[in-house]
Design a protein around this motif. Structure first.
Motif: not given
Length: 356
Positions: A32, A219, A223, A310-311
């Motif tokens: 991440w 995502s 990030h 997960d995201a």
């Protein structure tokens, strides 16, 4: 190292059709945050799936127009909003695949699972497309060796989506340079090359579809927020420690340690989202209900069932094949009511991508 992937052979291109299918993957050790260009802030470890995949066909013919020319269809329909990502991807890889400047492409893609819902759709999508591109390169250079084919496919797919580079590898893969694993790289994923106890060779993964709608927060944006995250440095240290611990679990067969690391990684990923600036939450109320039910089931049944995320809101249940019957009963009797329309996908460790 990146220069090895520059295609500089003489070639003559005409027309053809190439097709590949590539799986999604689920990370046990999450990454991440990233540095330019698509370099992970920490190493990640994942395994590929079997039933969650993207199938992509690329039809190409010679073209003298400037730039990279393509049409993109998803599930038979044009998707203009995907084109920004594809434009960026093709811009980044044109140095390594200059033959794409000489063709016109029709790209047709479809998923076996919901797009943008917390199953790694970009991973399977960009890995499948990169494998098709490498198949074109192989037509131009028939002497291309298999290891290089897949290494470059992983390298290319990373430039579209970081996690895509792991979908090129069957079963367990590692992406990100670390002194814990020899030959690991920031530029492409490689097979996990350390000992894996038999306990982990037949893992099942049931994906509970809590919410199949597109995520409210991408995502990519998540990030980016790691660059200034107050807990960013601590997270990088934690990820390395957890990678070391899961290597230990894999070697010894210590399933309790495996569970602890996998669930810690999942919860930390979402904790980083909730403590970023701006903060955001991708879990849903039913995500938390599932997690609490899993913890209760594990204690009551002395089970090896664990979860990861997960995201997104969906929950991956990971468990050994020996517990498949009991876990399936648990899902049907207790957990399916927390899924959108009772939907879940039974999957398992996959054998990686293959040519169609």
């Amino acid at each position: 190292m990146q220069d090895e992937f520059v295609f500089d052979s003489l070639y003559s291109i005409s027309s053809g059709v190439v097709q590949w299918r590539s799986p999604s993957n689920i990370a046990l050790i999450k990454y991440w945050g990233k540095k330019p260009v698509q370099i992970p802030s920490n190493s990640s470890l994942s395994f590929s799936l079997s039933k969650c995949f993207t199938s992509t066909k690329v039809s190409f013919k010679k073209n003298n127009k400037k730039g990279i020319n393509y049409q993109f269809f998803f599930d038979g329909k044009k998707k203009p909003r995907f084109e920004n990502k594809l434009d960026y991807f093709f811009e980044k890889i044109s140095k390594y695949c200059p033959y794409l400047l000489k063709v016109e492409m029709v790209i047709e893609s479809s998923n076996s699972f919901p797009h943008s819902s917390g199953i790694a759709s970009s991973a399977s999508a960009f890995s499948a497309l990169s494998l098709c591109i490498m198949e074109i390169e192989k037509l131009l250079n028939p002497k291309l060796e298999k290891p290089f084919f897949f290494r470059k496919a992983s390298f290319l797919s990373r430039l579209g989506s970081g996690s895509a580079c792991r979908s090129i590898i069957e079963k367990f893969s590692v992406w990100g340079k670390t002194d814990l694993i020899s030959n690991s790289s920031d530029f492409f994923a490689l097979p996990f090359n350390l000992k894996i106890h038999n306990s982990f060779n037949d893992l099942c993964d049931t994906i509970l579809i809590v919410d199949k709608s597109e995520k409210e927060f991408s995502s990519t944006k998540g990030h980016e927020l790691m660059n200034s995250h107050i807990f960013g440095d601590a997270r990088i240290r934690q990820a390395k420690s957890n990678l070391s611990l899961i290597i230990e679990a894999f070697e010894s067969g210590n399933y309790e340690l495996f569970i602890k690391v996998v669930e810690t990684e999942a919860l930390t990923l979402h904790a980083m989202m909730m403590t970023s600036n701006p903060y955001f939450i991708l879990m849903k109320p039913n995500t938390l209900k599932i997690i609490n039910s899993v913890w209760e089931f594990r204690i009551k049944e002395n089970s090896k069932l664990c979860f990861t995320l997960d995201a997104g809101a969906n929950v991956h249940l990971i468990y050994p094949k020996s517990e498949q019957d009991s876990v399936q009963r648990f899902i049907l009797e207790v957990l399916s009511c927390y899924c959108e329309n009772g939907k879940f996908i039974n999957d398992m460790i996959g054998t990686g991508p293959f040519k169609l």
